[in-house]
Design an enzyme around this catalytic site. Structure first.
Site, PDB file in Angstrom:
ATOM      1  CD  GLU A 116       4.641  -1.469  30.864  1.00 44.35           C
ATOM      2  OE1 GLU A 116       5.761  -0.552  31.124  1.00 44.35           O
ATOM      3  OE2 GLU A 116       4.058  -2.381  30.267  1.00 44.35           O
ATOM      4  N   GLY A 134     -25.750  -7.562  14.672  1.00 42.89           N
ATOM      5  CA  GLY A 134     -25.310  -6.969  14.108  1.00 42.89           C
ATOM      6  C   GLY A 134     -24.670  -5.525  14.423  1.00 42.89           C
ATOM      7  N   GLY A 163       3.182  -7.413  27.800  1.00 47.73           N
ATOM      8  CA  GLY A 163       4.424  -9.150  28.316  1.00 47.73           C
ATOM      9  C   GLY A 163       2.619  -9.390  28.000  1.00 47.73           C
TER      10      GLY A 163
HETATM   11  C1  LIG Z   1      -0.096  -0.653  20.718  1.00 46.78           C
HETATM   12  C2  LIG Z   1       1.210  -0.900  21.296  1.00 46.78           C
HETATM   13  C3  LIG Z   1       0.991   0.192  21.966  1.00 46.78           C
HETATM   14  C4  LIG Z   1       2.617  -0.012  22.778  1.00 46.78           C
HETATM   15  N1  LIG Z   1       3.163   0.215  23.421  1.00 46.78           N
HETATM   16  C5  LIG Z   1       4.289   0.266  23.660  1.00 46.78           C
HETATM   17  C6  LIG Z   1       5.593   1.389  24.633  1.00 46.78           C
HETATM   18  O1  LIG Z   1       4.853   2.764  24.139  1.00 46.78           O
HETATM   19  N2  LIG Z   1       6.550   1.464  24.320  1.00 46.78           N
HETATM   20  C7  LIG Z   1       7.816   0.216  24.576  1.00 46.78           C
HETATM   21  O2  LIG Z   1       8.368   0.262  24.341  1.00 46.78           O
HETATM   22  N3  LIG Z   1       6.676  -0.408  23.699  1.00 46.78           N
HETATM   23  C8  LIG Z   1       5.699  -0.778  23.672  1.00 46.78           C
HETATM   24  N4  LIG Z   1       4.777  -1.600  22.787  1.00 46.78           N
HETATM   25  C9  LIG Z   1       5.287  -2.899  22.674  1.00 46.78           C
HETATM   26  C10 LIG Z   1       4.716  -3.728  23.095  1.00 46.78           C
HETATM   27  O3  LIG Z   1       4.812  -4.582  24.598  1.00 46.78           O
HETATM   28  C11 LIG Z   1       5.427  -5.261  22.024  1.00 46.78           C
HETATM   29  O4  LIG Z   1       4.836  -6.421  21.394  1.00 46.78           O
HETATM   30  C12 LIG Z   1       4.730  -6.905  22.989  1.00 46.78           C
HETATM   31  O5  LIG Z   1       5.800  -6.748  24.185  1.00 46.78           O
HETATM   32  C13 LIG Z   1       5.700  -8.296  22.710  1.00 46.78           C
HETATM   33  O6  LIG Z   1       6.925  -7.520  21.690  1.00 46.78           O
HETATM   34  P1  LIG Z   1       6.111  -8.179  20.387  1.00 46.78           P
HETATM   35  O7  LIG Z   1       5.541  -6.935  19.419  1.00 46.78           O
HETATM   36  O8  LIG Z   1       8.128  -7.729  19.285  1.00 46.78           O
HETATM   37  O9  LIG Z   1       6.430  -9.736  19.923  1.00 46.78           O
HETATM   38  P2  LIG Z   1       7.327 -10.892  19.711  1.00 46.78           P
HETATM   39  O10 LIG Z   1       8.214 -11.116  21.199  1.00 46.78           O
HETATM   40  O11 LIG Z   1       7.629 -10.923  18.829  1.00 46.78           O
HETATM   41  O12 LIG Z   1       6.274 -11.689  20.029  1.00 46.78           O
HETATM   42  C14 LIG Z   1       5.282 -12.371  19.508  1.00 46.78           C
HETATM   43  C15 LIG Z   1       4.071 -13.104  19.621  1.00 46.78           C
HETATM   44  O13 LIG Z   1       4.982 -14.704  20.710  1.00 46.78           O
HETATM   45  C16 LIG Z   1       4.480 -14.705  21.299  1.00 46.78           C
HETATM   46  N5  LIG Z   1       5.888 -15.831  22.282  1.00 46.78           N
HETATM   47  C17 LIG Z   1       6.298 -14.637  22.661  1.00 46.78           C
HETATM   48  N6  LIG Z   1       7.364 -14.505  23.324  1.00 46.78           N
HETATM   49  C18 LIG Z   1       7.145 -15.880  23.520  1.00 46.78           C
HETATM   50  C19 LIG Z   1       7.591 -17.227  24.369  1.00 46.78           C
HETATM   51  N7  LIG Z   1       8.857 -17.558  25.577  1.00 46.78           N
HETATM   52  N8  LIG Z   1       6.509 -18.134  24.788  1.00 46.78           N
HETATM   53  C20 LIG Z   1       5.267 -18.481  24.127  1.00 46.78           C
HETATM   54  N9  LIG Z   1       5.219 -17.637  23.628  1.00 46.78           N
HETATM   55  C21 LIG Z   1       6.228 -16.890  22.849  1.00 46.78           C
HETATM   56  C22 LIG Z   1       3.704 -14.178  22.088  1.00 46.78           C
HETATM   57  O14 LIG Z   1       2.029 -14.729  21.643  1.00 46.78           O
HETATM   58  C23 LIG Z   1       3.537 -12.714  21.937  1.00 46.78           C
HETATM   59  O15 LIG Z   1       2.640 -11.604  20.843  1.00 46.78           O
HETATM   60  C24 LIG Z   1       3.405  -1.180  22.058  1.00 46.78           C
HETATM   61  C25 LIG Z   1       2.931  -2.418  21.085  1.00 46.78           C
HETATM   62  C26 LIG Z   1       1.639  -2.003  20.624  1.00 46.78           C
HETATM   63  C27 LIG Z   1       0.659  -2.457  20.019  1.00 46.78           C
END
Ligand SMILES: Cc1cc2nc3c(=O)[nH]c(=O)nc-3n(C[C@H](O)[C@H](O)[C@H](O)COP(=O)(O)OP(=O)(O)OC[C@H]3O[C@@H](n4cnc5c(N)ncnc54)[C@H](O)[C@@H]3O)c2cc1C
Length: 392
Positions: free
Chosen positions: A255, A353, A377
């Protein structure tokens, strides 16, 4: 400069065989003739028409890595990188991710862990585009930290009963088959006790909670999925019980190569569009290209893109050799997710723009790029994976 000259996918590239190059040329032709003229309407509709996905299946674009037994072409990870890069170059990120989630993020669960009978049931349809797939790992309270998932699958006789909610699931509204991660052993600590299930659309207890509205990737449908006492045959569990976390981690490698390649396809397309723009646009008695600050910035971005896409190819090549490449793949995801956003920022800036107008492809590409450093990730999580593997 023409887009094609910028993004040669260069025939001299040592990583690619004539078969890869032929595949790239076929894809490019398909995208130029059947995607670019129509994809703006798909953005409005919020999804890619099923007929387009079926057509991609007919042309062999959905089974690149899969067994010829089921209609695939049994190519390698480098072919996947070509697929993702060319889809990224389409300039429509929503279209690209619709396809790539199906081919390289969801269906690999079946290809890697499915039994012969499971593969015989679903693989032909996945390859010909009559069955579109999604993968549901993320939950409202568990994204980066996959081990925190709460969805459960309780064994009852010949079935499992799933309960929980999945969040941000690409293809979630329209998929026919969803690979769902759930805890089969709730007493197991951390990443242990997770299994993967193939859940067909229409299974009682499985529903789309809501379609989600996003900043970009507008032609990709994204959903919250709800499982309420959803009964799934035990025969639909993929692989060993409680070993799903390892399957998820394994699939993350592919991925992340794909997301890196897609991002570099997008970056190349944005740069090409911007070169064309600044060469034609005049200000202060000369073209924007005549401003040293602008052409040097674009020159530096071109060097960064060139370096990053070669790291993508190298990681894909390491994968074809069966070598451990978690560090390189994590570097790819971190680097490309950030770089595509830097490129997007500069390209929009130099469009002035017009770059802020909905009619400009750059405006759409800026919105599409933002997710690349978050989804699949987040950069910070990837950098932790890299840091752990740096020599002490
Ligand atoms: C448009 C879209 C499509 C997606 N499609 C899929 C899908 O098909 N299937 C699926 O299962 N998931 C999907 N996802 C989920 C996506 O993989 C997650 O949103 C992503 O892994 C981040 O998880 P979270 O949103 O819970 O953010 P969180 O885990 O809450 O993290 C928020 C932020 O905190 C920071 N952070 C997190 N951990 C750490 C760390 N250890 N150290 C420092 N900073 C950190 C990062 O900046 C991160 O962006 C999708 C998301 C979006 C927005």
């Amino acid at each position: 400069m023409a887009l094609d000259a910028m993004q040669s996918g260069s025939v001299e590239d040592p990583y690619f065989s004539p078969a890869h190059e032929m595949f790239r040329a076929q894809l490019r032709r398909f995208i130029d003739t059947e995607v670019k003229p129509r994809a703006a309407a798909w953005e409005e509709d919020g999804c890619v028409p099923r007929a387009v996905l079926r057509r991609m299946g007919e042309l062999g674009f959905l089974g690149v890595r899969y067994s010829e037994q089921y209609g695939g072409s049994a190519m390698d990870t480098l072919a996947t990188a070509v697929l993702a890069e060319e889809l990224g170059r389409s300039t429509f990120g929503g279209f690209a991710i619709t396809v790539l989630v199906h081919t390289d993020m969801a269906s690999p669960h079946l290809a890697n862990a499915g039994s012969a009978s499971q593969q015989a049931r679903w693989m032909p349809g996945i390859i010909d585009g009559s069955i579109i797939t999604a993968v549901a790992v993320t939950e409202p309270d568990a994204g980066s930290d996959v081990a925190g998932m709460r969805t459960t699958a309780r064994r009852e006789g010949d079935s499992y009963v799933l309960n929980g909610t999945k969040m941000y699931i690409t293809n979630g509204v329209h998929a026919d088959l969803v690979f769902v991660a759930a805890k089969t052993d709730t007493s197991a600590k951390g990443s242990r006790g997770v299994s993967i299930f193939a859940v067909e659309r229409g299974t009682p207890g499985f529903s789309v909670g809501r379609a989600l509205h996003k900043q970009g990737w507008l032609s990709s449908d994204t959903a919250e999925l709800v499982f309420e006492n959803c009964v799934v045959p035990a025969a639909h569990r993929l692989g060993e019980e409680n070993c799903g976390f390892y399957a998820i981690m394994r699939n993350f490698q592919n991925e992340r190569i794909v997301l890196g390649a897609q991002a570099m396809g997008e970056a190349q397309a944005m740069l090409a569009l911007t070169l064309e723009w600044v060469r034609g646009r005049r200000a202060f008695g000369a073209t924007l290209w005549d401003k040293q600050a602008i052409r040097q910035r674009l020159a530096m971005r071109s060097a960064e893109i060139e370096a990053a896409r070669r790291l993508v190819y190298h990681a894909a090549w390491l994968d074809t050799q069966g070598r451990d490449c978690v560090r390189e793949v994590s570097q790819v995801k971190a680097l490309c997710g950030e770089l595509v956003n830097r490129v997007a920022y500069d390209c929009q800036q130099f469009h002035g723009g017009m770059g802020y107008m909905r009619e400009s492809p750059i405006e759409r590409m800026v919105r599409d790029a933002r997710i690349q450093s978050i989804g699949g990730g987040a950069t910070e999580v990837m950098l932790e994976e890299v840091a752990k593997r740096l020599p002490m």
